[in-house]
Scaffold this motif. Structure first.
Motif, PDB file in Angstrom:
ATOM      1  N   LYS A   2     -24.844   6.427 -26.457  1.00  0.00           N
ATOM      2  CA  LYS A   2     -25.858   5.433 -26.785  1.00  0.00           C
ATOM      3  C   LYS A   2     -25.337   4.059 -26.407  1.00  0.00           C
ATOM      4  CE  LYS A   2     -26.850   4.454 -31.103  1.00  0.00           C
ATOM      5  NZ  LYS A   2     -27.448   4.568 -32.448  1.00  0.00           N
ATOM      6  N   HIS A   3     -26.129   3.325 -25.642  1.00  0.00           N
ATOM      7  CA  HIS A   3     -25.754   1.981 -25.214  1.00  0.00           C
ATOM      8  C   HIS A   3     -26.795   0.990 -25.730  1.00  0.00           C
ATOM      9  CE1 HIS A   3     -22.716   3.378 -22.243  1.00  0.00           C
ATOM     10  NE2 HIS A   3     -23.507   4.443 -22.204  1.00  0.00           N
ATOM     11  N   ASP A  27     -34.239   9.356 -15.246  1.00  0.00           N
ATOM     12  CA  ASP A  27     -33.580  10.640 -15.445  1.00  0.00           C
ATOM     13  C   ASP A  27     -32.341  10.486 -16.318  1.00  0.00           C
ATOM     14  OD1 ASP A  27     -34.264  11.809 -12.058  1.00  0.00           O
ATOM     15  OD2 ASP A  27     -35.468  11.901 -13.886  1.00  0.00           O
ATOM     16  N   HIS A  28     -32.142  11.454 -17.191  1.00  0.00           N
ATOM     17  CA  HIS A  28     -30.993  11.521 -18.092  1.00  0.00           C
ATOM     18  C   HIS A  28     -31.108  10.564 -19.282  1.00  0.00           C
ATOM     19  CE1 HIS A  28     -29.057  14.082 -15.163  1.00  0.00           C
ATOM     20  NE2 HIS A  28     -29.156  13.142 -14.233  1.00  0.00           N
ATOM     21  N   VAL A  29     -32.246   9.868 -19.400  1.00  0.00           N
ATOM     22  CA  VAL A  29     -32.488   9.051 -20.594  1.00  0.00           C
ATOM     23  C   VAL A  29     -33.282   9.905 -21.580  1.00  0.00           C
ATOM     24  CG1 VAL A  29     -33.738   7.073 -21.538  1.00  0.00           C
ATOM     25  CG2 VAL A  29     -32.422   6.826 -19.436  1.00  0.00           C
ATOM     26  N   SER A  30     -32.770  10.084 -22.783  1.00  0.00           N
ATOM     27  CA  SER A  30     -33.416  10.948 -23.774  1.00  0.00           C
ATOM     28  C   SER A  30     -34.155  10.168 -24.849  1.00  0.00           C
ATOM     29  CB  SER A  30     -32.377  11.862 -24.435  1.00  0.00           C
ATOM     30  OG  SER A  30     -31.369  11.086 -25.073  1.00  0.00           O
ATOM     31  N   ASP A  46     -27.669  11.318 -21.529  1.00  0.00           N
ATOM     32  CA  ASP A  46     -26.723  12.434 -21.519  1.00  0.00           C
ATOM     33  C   ASP A  46     -25.656  12.267 -20.430  1.00  0.00           C
ATOM     34  OD1 ASP A  46     -29.363  14.501 -20.184  1.00  0.00           O
ATOM     35  OD2 ASP A  46     -28.047  13.093 -19.158  1.00  0.00           O
ATOM     36  N   LYS A  47     -25.766  11.226 -19.616  1.00  0.00           N
ATOM     37  CA  LYS A  47     -24.716  10.854 -18.674  1.00  0.00           C
ATOM     38  C   LYS A  47     -24.823   9.355 -18.424  1.00  0.00           C
ATOM     39  CE  LYS A  47     -25.038  11.627 -14.306  1.00  0.00           C
ATOM     40  NZ  LYS A  47     -25.128  12.272 -12.981  1.00  0.00           N
ATOM     41  N   HIS A  48     -23.724   8.759 -17.991  1.00  0.00           N
ATOM     42  CA  HIS A  48     -23.717   7.307 -17.829  1.00  0.00           C
ATOM     43  C   HIS A  48     -24.684   6.855 -16.734  1.00  0.00           C
ATOM     44  CE1 HIS A  48     -22.309   3.202 -17.919  1.00  0.00           C
ATOM     45  NE2 HIS A  48     -22.137   3.243 -16.615  1.00  0.00           N
ATOM     46  N   ILE A  49     -25.449   5.819 -17.041  1.00  0.00           N
ATOM     47  CA  ILE A  49     -26.382   5.223 -16.082  1.00  0.00           C
ATOM     48  C   ILE A  49     -26.009   3.754 -15.952  1.00  0.00           C
ATOM     49  CG2 ILE A  49     -28.798   4.706 -15.565  1.00  0.00           C
ATOM     50  CD1 ILE A  49     -29.561   7.046 -17.384  1.00  0.00           C
ATOM     51  N   GLU A  52     -27.441  -1.567 -13.284  1.00  0.00           N
ATOM     52  CA  GLU A  52     -28.273  -1.878 -12.117  1.00  0.00           C
ATOM     53  C   GLU A  52     -29.473  -0.936 -12.020  1.00  0.00           C
ATOM     54  OE1 GLU A  52     -24.444  -3.670 -11.798  1.00  0.00           O
ATOM     55  OE2 GLU A  52     -24.994  -1.552 -12.044  1.00  0.00           O
ATOM     56  N   ILE A  53     -29.241   0.337 -12.291  1.00  0.00           N
ATOM     57  CA  ILE A  53     -30.338   1.314 -12.228  1.00  0.00           C
ATOM     58  C   ILE A  53     -31.367   1.028 -13.314  1.00  0.00           C
ATOM     59  CG2 ILE A  53     -30.923   3.758 -12.547  1.00  0.00           C
ATOM     60  CD1 ILE A  53     -28.279   4.473 -11.248  1.00  0.00           C
ATOM     61  N   LEU A  54     -30.895   0.704 -14.489  1.00  0.00           N
ATOM     62  CA  LEU A  54     -31.801   0.383 -15.591  1.00  0.00           C
ATOM     63  C   LEU A  54     -32.622  -0.865 -15.269  1.00  0.00           C
ATOM     64  CD1 LEU A  54     -29.372   0.998 -18.589  1.00  0.00           C
ATOM     65  CD2 LEU A  54     -31.222   2.487 -17.835  1.00  0.00           C
ATOM     66  N   GLN A  55     -31.974  -1.868 -14.697  1.00  0.00           N
ATOM     67  CA  GLN A  55     -32.662  -3.113 -14.356  1.00  0.00           C
ATOM     68  C   GLN A  55     -33.740  -2.882 -13.308  1.00  0.00           C
ATOM     69  OE1 GLN A  55     -32.241  -6.678 -15.497  1.00  0.00           O
ATOM     70  NE2 GLN A  55     -34.236  -6.312 -14.574  1.00  0.00           N
ATOM     71  N   LYS A  56     -33.433  -2.054 -12.307  1.00  0.00           N
ATOM     72  CA  LYS A  56     -34.398  -1.783 -11.243  1.00  0.00           C
ATOM     73  C   LYS A  56     -35.644  -1.063 -11.760  1.00  0.00           C
ATOM     74  CE  LYS A  56     -31.124  -1.587  -7.376  1.00  0.00           C
ATOM     75  NZ  LYS A  56     -30.508  -0.728  -6.338  1.00  0.00           N
ATOM     76  N   ALA A  57     -35.495  -0.331 -12.858  1.00  0.00           N
ATOM     77  CA  ALA A  57     -36.630   0.407 -13.417  1.00  0.00           C
ATOM     78  C   ALA A  57     -37.606  -0.510 -14.155  1.00  0.00           C
ATOM     79  CB  ALA A  57     -36.123   1.489 -14.365  1.00  0.00           C
ATOM     80  N   LEU A  58     -37.160  -1.722 -14.483  1.00  0.00           N
ATOM     81  CA  LEU A  58     -37.991  -2.660 -15.229  1.00  0.00           C
ATOM     82  C   LEU A  58     -38.712  -3.643 -14.306  1.00  0.00           C
ATOM     83  CD1 LEU A  58     -35.520  -3.594 -18.126  1.00  0.00           C
ATOM     84  CD2 LEU A  58     -37.495  -2.071 -18.275  1.00  0.00           C
TER      85      LEU A  58
END
Length: 243
Positions: A2-3, A27-30, A46-49, A52-58
């Motif tokens: 959890k982050h 993907d991999h966000v629960s 369930d795995k490190h993301i 940058e990937i999180l930011q691009k999704a927003l």
């Protein structure tokens, strides 16, 4: 894992629902839980993301930065986790359960002297729609975003999420006034059937998102109780159409 992330650019419940929606699709966000007041988002994965990937999704209006990271899979507390999680879930569902209890009680009291199952079910469904639509009306801007996170039709047709609270209000009035009951029952089967499909998929995917059944005013988790709530109305509508 959890982050916790700092999210800037959020100004209302609509923003909150939007951030939860986009991050939940990765993907991999629960699970995604956003605290609008603190401007923070807790993301379980369930795995490190990478950030940058999180930011691009927003959308561009939101800026995401990591605040802290902690491991929720602690062996020392694994035995206690199910009980604590269940207690928390029941506490969160308390408003929903209380509202259904009061609606059922009112419907029974209206007919206890001259009992009629048909009259009871009509008044239950009518009060159900009126009360639930009231909570959705409290945040007409934020509700469509939350609703579209699990309702298949609202995902494809945003306008459906915007008019849904009014559909519930009209159905409630139709049941209480005994006006065109057959049409109201058929529409009930359609709208709740579609929503139940989305709820079922969400539960099977084990996605932890907010239920919009009571709008955005109350923070309710999407659980089996949401499925049961819709199932009760669907069963009632089916029985009345058959008999």
């Amino acid at each position: 894992m959890k982050h916790t992330y700092i999210i800037t650019g959020m100004t209302c419940n609509n923003c909150k629902a939007s951030v939860e929606k986009y991050l939940s699709k990765i993907d991999h966000v629960s699970e995604v839980s956003v605290n609008l007041e603190k401007g923070e988002a807790e993301v379980k994965m369930d795995k490190h993301i990478s950030t940058e990937i999180l930011q691009k999704a927003l959308p561009e209006k939101y800026t995401l930065s990591e605040k802290e990271e902690k491991n929720v899979f602690r062996s020392s507390s694994m035995a206690a986790m199910p009980m604590e999680e269940e207690k928390s879930k029941l506490q969160q569902l308390k408003p929903l359960l209380l509202i259904i209890f009061y609606i059922a009680s009112a419907s029974i009291l209206l007919h206890y002297k001259n009992w009629s199952w048909n009259a009871f079910m009509l008044d239950f469904m009518g009060l159900f729609y009126i009360v639930f639509s009231f909570f959705k009306m409290l945040d007409l801007k934020g509700f469509p975003e939350s609703f579209s996170m699990y309702d298949p039709l609202a995902k494809r047709l945003p306008i459906y999420g915007k008019i849904y609270p009014f559909i519930e209000t009209v159905l409630g009035i139709m049941f209480l006034m005994r006006f065109e009951i057959t049409i109201a029952l058929i529409v009930t089967l359609l709208v709740l059937g579609i929503t139940t499909i989305g709820v079922t998929k969400t539960l099977l995917d084990k996605k932890a998102i907010r239920c919009a059944c009571l709008g955005t005013a109350l923070k309710l988790p999407m659980t089996e109780a949401t499925f049961i709530e819709n199932a009760i109305m669907i069963v009632m509508a089916s029985l009345m159409l058959i008999f």
